[in-house]
Design an enzyme around this catalytic site. Structure first.
Site, PDB file in Angstrom:
ATOM      1  N   LYS A 190       0.838  -1.067  -0.019  1.00  0.00           N
ATOM      2  CA  LYS A 190      -0.098   0.034  -0.010  1.00  0.00           C
ATOM      3  C   LYS A 190       0.957   1.292  -0.043  1.00  0.00           C
ATOM      4  O   LYS A 190       1.916   1.275   0.465  1.00  0.00           O
ATOM      5  CB  LYS A 190      -0.993   0.105   1.091  1.00  0.00           C
ATOM      6  CG  LYS A 190      -1.821  -1.260   1.448  1.00  0.00           C
ATOM      7  CD  LYS A 190      -3.049  -1.130   0.194  1.00  0.00           C
ATOM      8  CE  LYS A 190      -3.911  -2.315   0.447  1.00  0.00           C
ATOM      9  NZ  LYS A 190      -5.202  -1.977  -0.634  1.00  0.00           N
ATOM     10  N   HIS A 321     -10.550  -8.753  -7.827  1.00  0.00           N
ATOM     11  CA  HIS A 321     -10.331  -8.076  -6.396  1.00  0.00           C
ATOM     12  C   HIS A 321     -10.715  -9.002  -5.296  1.00  0.00           C
ATOM     13  O   HIS A 321     -11.922  -9.433  -5.282  1.00  0.00           O
ATOM     14  CB  HIS A 321     -10.684  -6.721  -6.259  1.00  0.00           C
ATOM     15  CG  HIS A 321     -10.714  -6.229  -4.682  1.00  0.00           C
ATOM     16  ND1 HIS A 321     -12.022  -6.383  -3.901  1.00  0.00           N
ATOM     17  CD2 HIS A 321      -9.766  -5.568  -4.195  1.00  0.00           C
ATOM     18  CE1 HIS A 321     -11.800  -5.801  -2.807  1.00  0.00           C
ATOM     19  NE2 HIS A 321     -10.278  -5.535  -2.863  1.00  0.00           N
TER      20      HIS A 321
END
Length: 395
Positions: A190, A321
């Site tokens: 991230k 996802h």
């Protein structure tokens, strides 16, 4: 006696019906996470750390004694809304032939038409739709991917669950080492912090730790505006990333398209969208090199297959996802070599595990999705309701 021609009942009650749905059970299951999860949305103050995932399970039973299971999910909010909507429309399934999946999806959409065809309303249908596909594959005695028509028996996979921002970069690197040793092929971390220079420091450290041969992706979780995204994405070009994910707001198709034209690194997005129509905006703008649909978010497998056709026509890569238990099948049936996101969060919910080795995730030979609910999932069930002749009852 119903009228029939060539053995087919013209009024829908005879030999053309293979089976009938005689029971549906819906369950809301709250999965606690071991620690609060933070990505860029938390660090920028837009969300609180995520401490649980709420799942909607659908179990569909038929007169012939067959059953299918499906699930959808919600993070942070929306789980009760999904359960409530599914509870209202699920009785429409009773007496229907479970093979008619497309027609049943449309029937359920119209049963709740006043709340639209995206968001929580169609996400509530996803669990039911997935259960119907699971049932159909089980009837055929095939893994779902084989029923759909698999192009491969394994798919490239990358891990996300070890790369969140609540952990220091040293822990992220340790997580990556263990993940690669477990057979997963790529690592995603991230980014998107308020100080973008800290993002570059973390990416530099992880890339040096992994070396140049390990596929590496980054995910900004929609936290940059257009000028910041252009600046940071250009700075990230040197790291030979597989893609840069969600650099902009999910609805900014034009902005993503501008980035995609300017960068040599692929742009990936789509996970937050909740309909095929929203994804079509990305496709027609040329806004993504890698499309990341989420079957539970867009209404299930029926809708995912429509989107996959559009994506293939546009020659896009696909990297679904989350929900790998569903997406490994859908990715295996996509003609262009895809990626599947490896998340271990849902492990406690199922009795089975997917196999990873050599950077790939493998299909099992179990029919349907190949998963069954664990006793722990039953214990985490907060609310359930049954219709027709399903085992159990409301609580």
């Amino acid at each position: 006696m119903p009228e029939a021609t060539n053995g087919v009942d013209l009024r829908g009650g005879g030999l053309a019906i293979l089976d009938r749905i005689d029971g549906v059970t819906l369950s809301s299951v709250t999965l606690p996470l071991p620690t609060g999860i933070s990505d860029a949305k938390v660090l920028t103050g837009r969300q609180r750390p995520m401490t649980e995932v709420v799942l909607l399970f659908a179990e569909i039973h038929t007169e012939a004694g067959l059953s299918g299971i499906g699930f959808g999910y919600s993070k942070r909010a929306g789980g009760p809304a999904q359960f409530a909507h599914a509870r209202e429309v699920a009785p429409e399934l009773l007496g229907e032939d479970p093979s008619d999946i497309g027609r049943l999806w449309t029937k359920l959409v119209w049963a709740g038409a006043s709340v639209g065809r995206s968001g929580a309303s169609t996400q509530a249908l996803a669990a039911i739709d997935v259960a119907l596909w699971d049932l159909k594959a089980k009837r055929a005695g095939l893994p779902l991917a084989k029923l759909l028509g698999a192009h491969r028996d394994s798919v490239r996979c990358y891990n996300t669950s070890g790369g969140f921002l609540h952990e220091p970069v040293e822990q992220v690197m340790d997580n990556a080492t263990r993940t690669l040793e477990a057979g997963v092929g790529g690592i995603k971390i991230k980014v998107g912090q308020p100080d973008w220079r800290e993002d570059l420091r973390r990416v530099t450290a992880v890339r040096e730790h992994l070396g140049t041969d390990v596929p590496l992706m980054v995910d900004a979780n929609q936290q940059w505006d257009r000028p910041r995204a252009m600046r940071v994405c250009q700075a990230l070009e040197e790291f030979d990333l597989v893609w840069i994910e969600e650099p902009l707001d999910a609805a900014d198709a034009a902005g993503h398209a501008e980035l995609a034209r300017a960068l040599t690194t692929a742009v990936a997005t789509g996970e937050m969208l909740t309909s095929v129509a929203e994804h079509w905006e990305l496709i027609r703008h040329g806004a993504a090199d890698v499309l990341q649909p989420d079957a539970p978010r867009i209404g299930g497998i029926t809708q995912f297959l429509k989107l996959a056709t559009l994506a293939e026509h546009a020659h896009l890569q696909l990297a679904p996802h989350f929900a790998m238990e569903i997406h490994v099948h859908l990715a295996a049936a996509y003609p262009i070599e895809p990626w599947v996101e490896h998340f271990d969060w849902l492990y406690p919910l199922f009795n089975e595990r997917l196999t990873t080795a050599g950077g790939r995730m493998y299909l099992s030979d179990r029919p349907g999705l190949g998963v069954t609910l664990s006793e722990q999932a039953r214990a985490w069930t907060g609310e359930s309701v049954s219709f027709g002749n399903s085992p159990g009852g409301s609580r």
